[in-house]
Motif scaffolding. Structure first.
Motif, mmCIF file in Angstrom:
data_model
loop_
_atom_site.group_PDB
_atom_site.id
_atom_site.type_symbol
_atom_site.label_atom_id
_atom_site.label_comp_id
_atom_site.label_asym_id
_atom_site.label_seq_id
_atom_site.Cartn_x
_atom_site.Cartn_y
_atom_site.Cartn_z
ATOM 1 N N LEU A 21 0.830 -1.211 0.000
ATOM 2 C CA LEU A 21 0.000 0.000 0.000
ATOM 3 C C LEU A 21 0.863 1.259 0.000
ATOM 4 O O LEU A 21 0.594 2.212 -0.739
ATOM 5 C CB LEU A 21 -0.952 0.000 1.194
ATOM 6 N N ALA A 22 1.903 1.281 0.811
ATOM 7 C CA ALA A 22 2.799 2.435 0.864
ATOM 8 C C ALA A 22 3.595 2.567 -0.435
ATOM 9 O O ALA A 22 3.844 3.688 -0.898
ATOM 10 C CB ALA A 22 3.734 2.317 2.064
ATOM 11 N N ILE A 23 3.984 1.434 -1.024
ATOM 12 C CA ILE A 23 4.711 1.465 -2.301
ATOM 13 C C ILE A 23 3.816 2.067 -3.378
ATOM 14 O O ILE A 23 4.231 2.960 -4.120
ATOM 15 C CB ILE A 23 5.202 0.055 -2.692
ATOM 16 N N LEU A 44 -3.298 10.145 -15.466
ATOM 17 C CA LEU A 44 -2.872 10.046 -14.067
ATOM 18 C C LEU A 44 -4.060 9.882 -13.119
ATOM 19 O O LEU A 44 -3.988 9.129 -12.149
ATOM 20 C CB LEU A 44 -2.027 11.258 -13.685
ATOM 21 N N ALA A 45 -5.168 10.563 -13.408
ATOM 22 C CA ALA A 45 -6.351 10.439 -12.560
ATOM 23 C C ALA A 45 -6.979 9.056 -12.664
ATOM 24 O O ALA A 45 -7.642 8.596 -11.732
ATOM 25 C CB ALA A 45 -7.378 11.509 -12.935
ATOM 26 N N SER A 46 -6.765 8.378 -13.791
ATOM 27 C CA SER A 46 -7.378 7.063 -13.988
ATOM 28 C C SER A 46 -6.587 5.927 -13.347
ATOM 29 O O SER A 46 -7.067 4.793 -13.308
ATOM 30 C CB SER A 46 -7.532 6.782 -15.486
ATOM 31 N N LEU A 47 -5.405 6.198 -12.832
ATOM 32 C CA LEU A 47 -4.595 5.136 -12.236
ATOM 33 C C LEU A 47 -5.252 4.634 -10.962
ATOM 34 O O LEU A 47 -5.666 5.411 -10.110
ATOM 35 C CB LEU A 47 -3.183 5.655 -11.954
ATOM 36 N N ASP A 48 -5.330 3.322 -10.837
ATOM 37 C CA ASP A 48 -6.029 2.662 -9.740
ATOM 38 C C ASP A 48 -5.042 2.221 -8.664
ATOM 39 O O ASP A 48 -4.282 1.261 -8.865
ATOM 40 C CB ASP A 48 -6.783 1.463 -10.309
ATOM 41 N N GLY A 49 -5.053 2.904 -7.530
ATOM 42 C CA GLY A 49 -4.135 2.598 -6.439
ATOM 43 C C GLY A 49 -4.267 1.170 -5.934
ATOM 44 O O GLY A 49 -3.275 0.520 -5.602
ATOM 45 N N ALA A 50 -5.488 0.644 -5.881
ATOM 46 C CA ALA A 50 -5.693 -0.733 -5.413
ATOM 47 C C ALA A 50 -5.044 -1.729 -6.367
ATOM 48 O O ALA A 50 -4.429 -2.714 -5.929
ATOM 49 C CB ALA A 50 -7.182 -1.025 -5.262
ATOM 50 N N MET A 51 -5.163 -1.481 -7.673
ATOM 51 C CA MET A 51 -4.536 -2.367 -8.654
ATOM 52 C C MET A 51 -3.006 -2.319 -8.516
ATOM 53 O O MET A 51 -2.336 -3.346 -8.562
ATOM 54 C CB MET A 51 -4.938 -1.990 -10.076
ATOM 55 N N ALA A 53 -1.323 -1.627 -5.820
ATOM 56 C CA ALA A 53 -0.989 -2.339 -4.577
ATOM 57 C C ALA A 53 -1.039 -3.846 -4.781
ATOM 58 O O ALA A 53 -0.155 -4.575 -4.295
ATOM 59 C CB ALA A 53 -1.925 -1.913 -3.450
ATOM 60 N N GLU A 54 -2.036 -4.334 -5.510
ATOM 61 C CA GLU A 54 -2.130 -5.775 -5.790
ATOM 62 C C GLU A 54 -0.902 -6.264 -6.553
ATOM 63 O O GLU A 54 -0.345 -7.320 -6.250
ATOM 64 C CB GLU A 54 -3.391 -6.085 -6.591
ATOM 65 N N ARG A 55 -0.487 -5.502 -7.548
ATOM 66 C CA ARG A 55 0.680 -5.907 -8.354
ATOM 67 C C ARG A 55 1.957 -5.873 -7.526
ATOM 68 O O ARG A 55 2.823 -6.728 -7.685
ATOM 69 C CB ARG A 55 0.774 -5.039 -9.601
ATOM 70 N N TRP A 56 2.081 -4.882 -6.641
ATOM 71 C CA TRP A 56 3.266 -4.838 -5.782
ATOM 72 C C TRP A 56 3.245 -5.982 -4.774
ATOM 73 O O TRP A 56 4.287 -6.542 -4.435
ATOM 74 C CB TRP A 56 3.412 -3.472 -5.100
ATOM 75 N N ALA A 57 2.074 -6.359 -4.302
ATOM 76 C CA ALA A 57 1.978 -7.498 -3.378
ATOM 77 C C ALA A 57 2.501 -8.766 -4.051
ATOM 78 O O ALA A 57 3.252 -9.541 -3.440
ATOM 79 C CB ALA A 57 0.536 -7.692 -2.907
ATOM 80 N N VAL A 58 2.149 -8.968 -5.303
ATOM 81 C CA VAL A 58 2.641 -10.135 -6.056
ATOM 82 C C VAL A 58 4.149 -10.031 -6.258
ATOM 83 O O VAL A 58 4.882 -11.024 -6.090
ATOM 84 C CB VAL A 58 1.904 -10.267 -7.407
ATOM 85 N N ALA A 59 4.641 -8.855 -6.602
ATOM 86 C CA ALA A 59 6.086 -8.678 -6.810
ATOM 87 C C ALA A 59 6.869 -8.981 -5.540
ATOM 88 O O ALA A 59 7.980 -9.520 -5.591
ATOM 89 C CB ALA A 59 6.386 -7.254 -7.289
ATOM 90 N N ILE A 60 6.290 -8.660 -4.394
ATOM 91 C CA ILE A 60 6.957 -8.890 -3.105
ATOM 92 C C ILE A 60 6.904 -10.370 -2.720
ATOM 93 O O ILE A 60 7.899 -10.946 -2.284
ATOM 94 C CB ILE A 60 6.310 -8.024 -2.001
ATOM 95 N N THR A 61 5.753 -10.987 -2.888
ATOM 96 C CA THR A 61 5.569 -12.353 -2.377
ATOM 97 C C THR A 61 5.855 -13.445 -3.400
ATOM 98 O O THR A 61 6.165 -14.566 -3.011
ATOM 99 C CB THR A 61 4.130 -12.555 -1.851
ATOM 100 N N SER A 62 5.753 -13.146 -4.699
ATOM 101 C CA SER A 62 5.951 -14.160 -5.743
ATOM 102 C C SER A 62 6.735 -13.601 -6.916
ATOM 103 O O SER A 62 6.245 -13.557 -8.048
ATOM 104 C CB SER A 62 4.593 -14.665 -6.245
ATOM 105 N N PRO A 63 7.964 -13.165 -6.689
ATOM 106 C CA PRO A 63 8.742 -12.596 -7.796
ATOM 107 C C PRO A 63 8.989 -13.645 -8.878
ATOM 108 O O PRO A 63 9.020 -14.842 -8.586
ATOM 109 C CB PRO A 63 10.042 -12.143 -7.134
ATOM 110 N N PRO A 64 9.195 -13.208 -10.133
ATOM 111 C CA PRO A 64 9.396 -14.155 -11.227
ATOM 112 C C PRO A 64 10.682 -14.978 -11.106
ATOM 113 O O PRO A 64 10.787 -16.034 -11.706
ATOM 114 C CB PRO A 64 9.426 -13.288 -12.478
ATOM 115 N N SER A 65 11.662 -14.500 -10.363
ATOM 116 C CA SER A 65 12.900 -15.251 -10.143
ATOM 117 C C SER A 65 13.525 -14.777 -8.837
ATOM 118 O O SER A 65 13.137 -13.751 -8.286
ATOM 119 C CB SER A 65 13.887 -15.048 -11.291
ATOM 120 N N ARG A 66 14.527 -15.510 -8.376
ATOM 121 C CA ARG A 66 15.201 -15.097 -7.142
ATOM 122 C C ARG A 66 16.002 -13.801 -7.338
ATOM 123 O O ARG A 66 16.356 -13.141 -6.380
ATOM 124 C CB ARG A 66 16.081 -16.215 -6.597
ATOM 125 N N GLY A 67 16.247 -13.432 -8.584
ATOM 126 C CA GLY A 67 16.967 -12.197 -8.870
ATOM 127 C C GLY A 67 16.100 -10.953 -8.888
ATOM 128 O O GLY A 67 16.605 -9.845 -8.947
#
Length: 188
Positions: A21-23, A44-51, A53-67
C-alpha cells in the motif's frame, strides 16, 4: 545538557507483505508530481491505487525469479520510497544467466524527495545486482523527466541510443497517446 542527533532515522530494507500500500501510494504520488505534462491529468487520474498495490503485493511475495527484488526506503517505520530490480532477460529466457540488471522502478514520495532516499535505494539495488553477477545496469527514462535524468547522470548512468515508444492511454479525441522512453545504462 541533553545531547541529541539531528540525523533522521532512515534505512533501506527488503519489502515485506504489507508494504504494497505504501509502495503504491509513493509511486502514484511521484508519478502525479513528475509526469503531469507528459502523461496528462486524465491518464494520471485514472490510475487505480488498489490495482497498483495488488501488483506490488505479487512482486513482493511471488517474484518471477530469485533475482527480482523490491526494496523500500524508510523514514523511521514509514515507507517513503522503493526500488524494483531484476536480471535482464537473456535471449534464451534464462534471466539468471544474464550479466546485467534492470532497474524497473525507483520512486520516492514527493514529500520525502531530496533527502537521499533515491541514492540509498539505487546503491542497495546495485549491491544486490552485483552479488547476483550483474556487470551493468539499465533503466528507461520517460521523455521530459529531467529530474530523473539528472539523478541518474549524477549516479554515473548515461543515455544510450535505445528508444522505445509506449501507449499511455486514450486521449479525449479518441486517439491513442504515446510516450517515448530512452534507455540509460552504466557498468556496475
Amino acid at each position: 545538557m541533553a545531547l541529541f542527533s539531528e540525523q533522521a532515522d532512515v534505512s533501506v530494507r527488503p519489502a515485506v507483505p504489507g508494504d504494497e500500500l505504501a509502495i503504491a501510494a509513493a509511486q502514484l504520488a511521484a508519478w502525479r508530481d513528475a509526469h503531469r505534462d507528459t502523461l496528462g491529468e486524465q491518464v494520471l487520474a485514472s490510475l487505480d491505487g488498489a490495482m497498483f498495490a495488488e501488483r506490488w503485493a505479487v512482486a513482493i511475495t511471488s517474484p518471477p525469479s530469485r533475482g527480482h527484488r523490491v526494496l523500500v526506503a524508510c523514514e523511521g517505520a514509514d515507507v517513503v520510497g522503493f526500488v524494483a530490480v531484476g536480471p535482464i532477460a537473456s535471449p534464451d529466457d534464462s534471466p539468471l544467466d544474464a550479466p546485467g540488471g534492470e532497474l524497473f522502478a525507483l520512486e520516492v514520495a514527493p514529500r520525502s524527495q531530496r533527502a537521499g532516499h533515491g541514492s540509498r535505494l539505487l546503491a542497495a539495488a546495485v549491491d544486490l545486482l552485483r552479488a547476483d553477477g550483474a556487470d551493468h545496469l539499465q533503466t528507461w527514462v520517460l521523455d521530459g523527466d529531467s529530474a530523473r535524468a539528472q539523478f541518474l547522470a549524477s549516479a554515473g548512468l548515461g543515455a544510450d541510443d535505445a528508444i522505445r515508444t509506449l501507449a499511455s492511454g486514450t486521449m479525449p479525441q479518441g486517439t491513442e497517446r504515446q510516450v517515448t522512453e530512452h534507455r540509460w545504462s552504466a557498468a556496475i
